[in-house]
Design a protein around this motif. Structure first.
Motif, PDB file in Angstrom:
ATOM      1  N   SER A 176      -6.116  16.651 -67.579  1.00 19.49           N
ATOM      2  CA  SER A 176      -6.081  16.823 -69.028  1.00 19.49           C
ATOM      3  C   SER A 176      -6.945  15.745 -69.661  1.00 19.49           C
ATOM      4  CB  SER A 176      -4.643  16.699 -69.550  1.00 19.49           C
ATOM      5  OG  SER A 176      -4.163  15.373 -69.354  1.00 19.49           O
ATOM      6  N   ARG A 177      -7.211  15.908 -70.947  1.00 17.99           N
ATOM      7  CA  ARG A 177      -8.004  14.907 -71.651  1.00 17.99           C
ATOM      8  C   ARG A 177      -7.285  13.561 -71.651  1.00 17.99           C
ATOM      9  NH1 ARG A 177     -10.563  15.933 -77.567  1.00 17.99           N
ATOM     10  NH2 ARG A 177     -12.038  17.093 -76.255  1.00 17.99           N
TER      11      ARG A 177
ATOM     12  N   THR B  99     -11.161  14.327 -57.900  1.00 18.12           N
ATOM     13  CA  THR B  99     -11.694  15.630 -58.269  1.00 18.12           C
ATOM     14  C   THR B  99     -13.208  15.506 -58.422  1.00 18.12           C
ATOM     15  OG1 THR B  99     -11.458  17.478 -59.809  1.00 18.12           O
ATOM     16  CG2 THR B  99     -11.445  15.275 -60.758  1.00 18.12           C
ATOM     17  N   GLY B 100     -13.859  16.587 -58.782  1.00 19.32           N
ATOM     18  CA  GLY B 100     -15.299  16.568 -58.967  1.00 19.32           C
ATOM     19  C   GLY B 100     -15.670  16.354 -60.421  1.00 19.32           C
ATOM     20  N   PRO B 101     -16.849  15.790 -60.700  1.00 19.26           N
ATOM     21  CA  PRO B 101     -17.261  15.537 -62.086  1.00 19.26           C
ATOM     22  C   PRO B 101     -17.258  16.793 -62.945  1.00 19.26           C
ATOM     23  CG  PRO B 101     -18.724  14.406 -60.556  1.00 19.26           C
ATOM     24  CD  PRO B 101     -17.843  15.291 -59.733  1.00 19.26           C
TER      25      PRO B 101
ATOM     26  N   TYR C 107     -15.746  18.037 -67.308  1.00 17.70           N
ATOM     27  CA  TYR C 107     -16.479  18.541 -68.464  1.00 17.70           C
ATOM     28  C   TYR C 107     -15.752  19.671 -69.197  1.00 17.70           C
ATOM     29  CZ  TYR C 107     -20.313  15.671 -66.824  1.00 17.70           C
ATOM     30  OH  TYR C 107     -21.083  14.589 -66.440  1.00 17.70           O
ATOM     31  N   ALA C 108     -14.703  20.191 -68.595  1.00 23.53           N
ATOM     32  CA  ALA C 108     -13.879  21.174 -69.301  1.00 23.53           C
ATOM     33  C   ALA C 108     -13.014  20.502 -70.361  1.00 23.53           C
ATOM     34  CB  ALA C 108     -12.997  21.928 -68.306  1.00 23.53           C
TER      35      ALA C 108
END
Length: 230
Positions: free
Chosen positions: A22-23, A53-55, A59-60
């Motif tokens: 999450s943000r 996790t992956g970068p 970006y989501a």
């Protein structure tokens, strides 16, 4: 050959659950990294690595590093209390607000530099801080124009002070090299004709790490006193 033991989640134990991305989690993780590793080490890839996790998954939730830094700064501002404006104590309240912001930025090395270089803070907590400081200034009798200009000047000074102080507190700073540079400067000044720069020579020792806090309080107190007389 002996068989390998089953993984713990096959023997009745559950594998530790990963917190949903999450943000808020991204911002929390980035702040911890900034506190430990500094601004230069902070990247979307490094945050993703810390979150296992992956970068691309970041970006989501966060557009880019600049937005992440803005969110981080806003989160830090959200930890600060905003006083109820008191016309009898507005000077003390204003100074306390400035000092609290500086201390909050110093807790995260490089955050002040990022704010100066990359953004105009407009997050919800930044807006609340701005509203609170303007309300204190107005409680002191300042006009809208004077309150706005004072708010701008104090904000710039606080960020600049925190940015410079962060550099001096950085673990990457070569203190031996800085001490040698200071010695060279002193030797150079002393090599000049005695009456060329008498005031500069006299005040030189006052610009040191030991006087940093005194200089900060002097600047804020003097500025606020000027507002009161204006």
């Amino acid at each position: 050959m002996q068989p390998l033991p089953d993984p713990p989640w096959r023997s009745g134990q559950r594998k530790p659950a990963r917190r949903p991305l999450s943000r808020d989690l991204i911002v929390d993780t980035a702040l911890r990294l900034l506190e430990k590793e500094g601004l230069d080490a902070l990247s979307m890839r490094r945050v993703a690595q810390a979150l296992d996790t992956g970068p691309a998954s970041l970006y989501a939730h966060v557009r880019n590093r600049d937005e992440l830094l803005e969110l981080m700064f806003d989160r830090v501002l959200g930890t600060l209390e905003i006083p109820e404006p008191d016309p009898e104590r507005w000077r003390e309240q204003l100074k306390a607000l400035c000092l609290a912001q500086i201390q909050a930025m110093l807790a995260y090395p490089g955050l002040a530099q990022a704010v100066i270089n990359a953004m105009i803070p407009i997050g919800p907590n930044a807006m609340r801080q701005g509203e609170g400081m303007l309300a204190v200034l107005r409680a002191g009798g300042l006009s809208e124009r004077d309150a706005a200009f004072a708010f701008d000047a104090l904000g710039l000074y606080c960020k600049a002070y925190a940015a410079e102080a962060s550099i001096w507190r950085s673990p990457d700073l070569d203190h031996a090299a800085m001490a040698e540079r200071a010695r060279q400067m002193t030797d150079y000044m002393n090599s000049l004709p005695p009456n060329a720069f008498p005031n500069m020579l006299a005040v030189g020792p006052l610009f040191s790490a030991e006087t940093a806090t005194d200089r900060l309080h002097f600047a804020l107190t003097t500025f606020i006193a000027g507002l009161a007389r204006g």
